[in-house]
Write an enzyme that holds these catalytic residues in place. Structure first.
Site, PDB file in Angstrom:
ATOM      1  N   ALA A   1       0.894 -14.430 -49.192  1.00  0.00           N
ATOM      2  CA  ALA A   1       1.843 -13.373 -48.871  1.00  0.00           C
ATOM      3  C   ALA A   1       3.290 -13.765 -49.151  1.00  0.00           C
ATOM      4  O   ALA A   1       4.144 -12.898 -49.308  1.00  0.00           O
ATOM      5  CB  ALA A   1       1.685 -12.973 -47.407  1.00  0.00           C
TER       6      ALA A   1
ATOM      7  N   SER B   1       4.081 -16.725 -51.396  1.00  0.00           N
ATOM      8  CA  SER B   1       4.222 -17.442 -52.668  1.00  0.00           C
ATOM      9  C   SER B   1       2.890 -17.476 -53.399  1.00  0.00           C
ATOM     10  O   SER B   1       1.832 -17.231 -52.822  1.00  0.00           O
ATOM     11  CB  SER B   1       4.728 -18.874 -52.442  1.00  0.00           C
ATOM     12  OG  SER B   1       3.747 -19.648 -51.768  1.00  0.00           O
ATOM     13  N   GLY B   2       2.982 -17.807 -54.680  1.00  0.00           N
ATOM     14  CA  GLY B   2       1.781 -17.968 -55.491  1.00  0.00           C
ATOM     15  C   GLY B   2       1.899 -19.225 -56.316  1.00  0.00           C
ATOM     16  O   GLY B   2       2.998 -19.743 -56.548  1.00  0.00           O
ATOM     17  N   ARG B   3       0.756 -19.734 -56.759  1.00  0.00           N
ATOM     18  CA  ARG B   3       0.771 -20.959 -57.560  1.00  0.00           C
ATOM     19  C   ARG B   3      -0.430 -20.967 -58.507  1.00  0.00           C
ATOM     20  O   ARG B   3      -1.469 -20.389 -58.194  1.00  0.00           O
ATOM     21  CB  ARG B   3       0.747 -22.196 -56.667  1.00  0.00           C
ATOM     22  CG  ARG B   3      -0.478 -22.321 -55.798  1.00  0.00           C
ATOM     23  CD  ARG B   3      -0.251 -23.141 -54.571  1.00  0.00           C
ATOM     24  NE  ARG B   3       0.763 -22.585 -53.703  1.00  0.00           N
ATOM     25  CZ  ARG B   3       0.557 -21.571 -52.857  1.00  0.00           C
ATOM     26  NH1 ARG B   3      -0.623 -20.998 -52.791  1.00  0.00           N
ATOM     27  NH2 ARG B   3       1.524 -21.116 -52.116  1.00  0.00           N
TER      28      ARG B   3
ATOM     29  N   HIS C   1     -11.021 -13.842 -51.289  1.00  0.00           N
ATOM     30  CA  HIS C   1     -10.193 -13.919 -50.097  1.00  0.00           C
ATOM     31  C   HIS C   1      -9.776 -15.363 -49.904  1.00  0.00           C
ATOM     32  O   HIS C   1     -10.626 -16.258 -49.872  1.00  0.00           O
ATOM     33  CB  HIS C   1     -10.946 -13.407 -48.866  1.00  0.00           C
ATOM     34  CG  HIS C   1     -10.084 -13.323 -47.652  1.00  0.00           C
ATOM     35  ND1 HIS C   1     -10.551 -13.533 -46.382  1.00  0.00           N
ATOM     36  CD2 HIS C   1      -8.762 -13.057 -47.515  1.00  0.00           C
ATOM     37  CE1 HIS C   1      -9.559 -13.406 -45.514  1.00  0.00           C
ATOM     38  NE2 HIS C   1      -8.467 -13.119 -46.180  1.00  0.00           N
ATOM     39  N   ASP C   2      -8.487 -15.605 -49.768  1.00  0.00           N
ATOM     40  CA  ASP C   2      -8.012 -16.980 -49.748  1.00  0.00           C
ATOM     41  C   ASP C   2      -8.663 -17.812 -48.644  1.00  0.00           C
ATOM     42  O   ASP C   2      -8.908 -19.008 -48.822  1.00  0.00           O
ATOM     43  CB  ASP C   2      -6.482 -17.047 -49.661  1.00  0.00           C
ATOM     44  CG  ASP C   2      -5.883 -16.169 -48.573  1.00  0.00           C
ATOM     45  OD1 ASP C   2      -6.617 -15.688 -47.691  1.00  0.00           O
ATOM     46  OD2 ASP C   2      -4.652 -15.956 -48.613  1.00  0.00           O
ATOM     47  N   THR C   3      -8.972 -17.184 -47.506  1.00  0.00           N
ATOM     48  CA  THR C   3      -9.617 -17.943 -46.434  1.00  0.00           C
ATOM     49  C   THR C   3     -11.031 -18.361 -46.816  1.00  0.00           C
ATOM     50  O   THR C   3     -11.498 -19.444 -46.434  1.00  0.00           O
ATOM     51  CB  THR C   3      -9.651 -17.132 -45.128  1.00  0.00           C
ATOM     52  OG1 THR C   3      -8.347 -16.621 -44.865  1.00  0.00           O
ATOM     53  CG2 THR C   3     -10.101 -17.987 -43.957  1.00  0.00           C
TER      54      THR C   3
ATOM     55  N   THR D   1       0.446 -18.706 -43.569  1.00  0.00           N
ATOM     56  CA  THR D   1       1.137 -17.561 -42.974  1.00  0.00           C
ATOM     57  C   THR D   1       0.314 -17.001 -41.821  1.00  0.00           C
ATOM     58  O   THR D   1       0.836 -16.632 -40.769  1.00  0.00           O
ATOM     59  CB  THR D   1       1.390 -16.475 -44.034  1.00  0.00           C
ATOM     60  OG1 THR D   1       2.202 -17.030 -45.078  1.00  0.00           O
ATOM     61  CG2 THR D   1       2.095 -15.278 -43.436  1.00  0.00           C
TER      62      THR D   1
ATOM     63  N   GLY E   1      -1.289 -25.148 -45.848  1.00  0.00           N
ATOM     64  CA  GLY E   1       0.061 -25.648 -45.658  1.00  0.00           C
ATOM     65  C   GLY E   1       0.328 -26.156 -44.259  1.00  0.00           C
ATOM     66  O   GLY E   1       1.078 -27.125 -44.066  1.00  0.00           O
TER      67      GLY E   1
END
Length: 475
Positions: A11, A13-15, A240-242, A263, A408
């Site tokens: 939400a 940043s991206g990489r 889904h990132d999780t 986040t 993070g």
């Protein structure tokens, strides 16, 4: 040497992270990073969908420039993002309307309004998804009230990573783990629940058959190949990132709690079946879909969002996260606490003031300093994790022996130590890039470079430093 590319977008940043195996260990190289965030347009808080598309392409161009001579261009690329948000495409594959963000206020009051049409008790029994005001089911109902013509024109429903995968491959698909966050997927059938769609007045024709992470969408389109300078296979990540992050948890035994800390904080366990009981509903746990039809049984907690906002309010150039932790530690004796999942913390104009308002309601009438506000947030987060662990133990009947943090937040030593103290569990922190690592692991499994999930977790444990925090004795 084979390489794989994970596009991991959160939400804020991206990489783009390139991954490969060398001497039995996973190696990573960040090749591109960009800011992300919602902005106000046309009366709503929206994502910049065109900006995201451009960043994805720019990251692929950077990847082509980064690859070393002994390495091949990526065998595949896969994309993961946050959950619940979506775009609609028409028959000509053009976007309809804006990509409204989950923190937008259009769903305020919608769960209560929808209760007469679709009671939450029934919705939970069908989907296993906890009640959050921003769930896709509520977003679609709000859209139907505000702009029904958009749903009438729509030919394709794509969640954010589905849309970006379409940008690269030209193929529309709905990936399972991201679809499960919508509260539109039947938890046991693992398909779109047409009864729910009928109740909320959304056409079932716009949804695609649900597909599993690891499957190939196709090659880059000719236009994308020309733009980025190479071709590769586009795969479905656990989108889904999780779901990707949970795969990167190097758990030592089956009695481990997982915490994906960013986040948002997502804390839970892996189950073979969904839990949709009344007790689970009352405690607001959720059964989201995982890779290979595992179920991520977890609770959504507001997470580092609160600290990110306070840092911005104090001045990002003067206060990094280490300074925030130092300030919080300096006021460690401050007793004020808040419910971090209070809806007023979702998108406040000023996070510090929102915390102070809730503190006053809780009986702390004296205005807290910035350090005391931070101490309150740190301790409230840790205590919410402990409460979630107790709830997990009660519902699952398990006694947990460790808490494993990826993402993070695994770098926040102060929060990790507080979490160990209040849960009474050893905390294993790392790897930091858990989401990208899980994304890469699925690509490697699909390509045959890793045998299975357990092999992937064994490699991850050997590849990245894990810091251990043990509970301190109470004075």
């Amino acid at each position: 040497m084979k390489t794989y590319l994970a596009v991991d977008i959160g939400a804020s940043s991206g990489r783009h992270i390139l991954g490969w195996l060398a001497d039995g260990k996973m190696q990573l190289a960040e090749v591109y990073r960009f800011r992300n965030g919602a902005e106000h347009r046309n009366g709503h808080l929206c994502w910049d969908a065109d900006g995201l598309k451009n960043h994805v392409l720019e990251g692929l161009r950077a990847c082509a420039e980064h690859v070393a001579p002994e390495q091949e261009t990526p065998v595949s690329v896969a994309i993961d993002t946050w959950g619940v948000d979506f775009v609609l495409l028409d028959e000509a594959m053009n976007r309809i309307g804006d990509a409204v963000a989950y923190r937008d206020g259009r769903t305020a009051g919608v769960p209560e309004k929808l209760e007469a049409v679709l009671p939450f008790a029934e919705l939970y029994a069908r989907t296993g998804i906890q009640q959050q005001v921003y769930n896709t089911v509520y977003q679609l109902w709000a859209l139907r009230q505000e702009a029904p013509e958009q749903l009438e024109r729509a030919a394709h429903f794509l969640m954010m990573p589905d849309y970006l995968g379409f940008v690269l491959s030209g193929v529309c698909a709905n990936e399972y783990t991201i679809a499960s966050t919508s509260a539109l997927l039947n938890a046991r059938e693992k398909t779109w629940d047409t009864e729910i769609l009928r109740r909320i007045g959304v056409p079932a024709r716009i949804f695609h058959p649900v597909r599993m992470a690891g499957e190939a969408l196709g090659r880059l389109t000719p236009d994308v190949q020309s733009s980025v300078g190479f071709d590769t296979l586009v795969r479905l990540a656990p989108a889904h990132d999780t779901a990707s992050a949970f795969l990167a948890v190097p758990a030592r035994d089956e009695n481990a709690v997982f915490l994906s800390s960013g986040t948002w904080s997502l804390i839970g366990v892996e189950n073979p079946e969904p839990i949709t009981t009344a007790e689970s509903r009352a405690q607001n746990f959720t059964s989201e879909g995982g890779y290979q039809y595992r179920y991520r049984y977890l609770k959504n907690i507001m997470g580092l969002w609160m600290l990110q906002n306070i840092r911005r309010e104090l001045g990002q150039t003067r206060f990094d996260f280490e300074m925030l932790a130092w300030l919080a530690r300096s006021a460690a004796d401050y007793p004020g606490r808040v419910d971090v999942n209070d809806g007023r913390f979702l998108a406040p104009e000023n996070m510090q003031e929102a915390v102070r308002v809730v503190l006053r309601e809780n009986g702390f009438t004296e205005k807290p300093t910035a350090a005391q506000t931070l101490s309150c947030v740190y301790h409230s987060l840790a205590e919410s994790y402990a409460e979630a662990v107790r709830g997990l133990e009660k519902i699952t009947g398990k006694t947990f022996t460790s808490l494993n943090i990826v993402g993070g937040g695994s770098q926040d030593a102060y929060l990790n130590q507080l979490t160990a103290d209040v849960t009474g569990l050893p905390v294993y922190a790392g790897p930091t890039e858990g989401t990208a690592i899980g994304n890469l692991a699925v690509q490697m499994i699909a390509d045959g470079a890793l045998r299975d999930v357990q092999h992937a977790r064994d490699v991850i444990r050997a590849s990245f430093p894990i810091r251990v925090f043990t509970p301190r004795e109470k004075e």
